[in-house]
Write a protein that holds these residues in place. Sequence first.
Motif, short mmCIF file in Angstrom:
data_model
loop_
_atom_site.label_atom_id
_atom_site.label_comp_id
_atom_site.label_asym_id
_atom_site.label_seq_id
_atom_site.Cartn_x
_atom_site.Cartn_y
_atom_site.Cartn_z
N ARG A 11 0.82 -1.23 0.00
CA ARG A 11 0.00 0.00 0.00
C ARG A 11 0.85 1.27 0.00
N TYR A 15 0.05 5.20 -1.36
CA TYR A 15 0.08 6.43 -0.56
C TYR A 15 0.98 7.47 -1.23
N THR A 18 -0.66 9.03 -4.30
CA THR A 18 -1.75 9.94 -3.92
C THR A 18 -1.20 11.23 -3.33
N SER A 32 -6.12 11.58 7.08
CA SER A 32 -6.22 10.15 6.77
C SER A 32 -7.58 9.84 6.15
N LEU A 35 -7.17 10.77 2.45
CA LEU A 35 -6.37 9.72 1.81
C LEU A 35 -7.20 8.46 1.61
N ILE A 46 -4.93 3.22 7.19
CA ILE A 46 -3.84 4.13 6.80
C ILE A 46 -3.00 4.51 8.02
#
Length: 208
Positions: A11, A15, A18, A32, A35, A46
């Motif tokens: 992941r 992150y 993004t 968060s 996100l 997250i």
Amino acid sequence: MKDISKATIDRLPLYLRTLRVAQDEGRDVISSEELGRRLEITPEQIRKDLASFGQFGKKGVGYYVNELKHSVNNILGLDNHWNIAIIGIGHLGSALANYHNFVSLGFNLVALFDSDPTVVGRTVNHVKIMDIDTLEETIKELDIHIGIITVPGQFAQEIANRLVKAKIKGIWNFAPIKMKVPDGMHIVNEDLSIGLSCLSYHITRKPR
């Protein structure tokens, strides 16, 4: 160092991507929740993922985009500026060689290799294609860290063996075979047929 799950590691690039988009949008801070909305991941997940690597963000404020981007980039080791080589300059190898985001991700494409004499000597994306016979010496000369294998399956294990012998640090394998490499050698396998087959499975069962 504590063990980090593969799911968490997988992941991290999401992150990072993004955060880059948010930075391009002029965002200084991101929560968060935001996100999570963009990635369809829960804010709790997250926060848990990031907490595996330290303390980030400020309670009640969120994450400072540039600071977190730099931290995730560092966690992924992308500031090491790894030198990479592609072995097998067919359609897939050529497409990868023309991938312009390698540099922005922290990778330097420094060498291309092929065994076809009609291909050797040409350039792709300003990188000259070299004879596969020079593989080991070029890896040492150019300090190549990662080898990307895009040769047909019947030749892939031999290439992997040569990369291991040349003390490459990691292999990204696109050949449709299960590689045998020594313990400690980091290898990532990409099988395009698996992805397409899974997609076929899902759309076959989608209600019409």
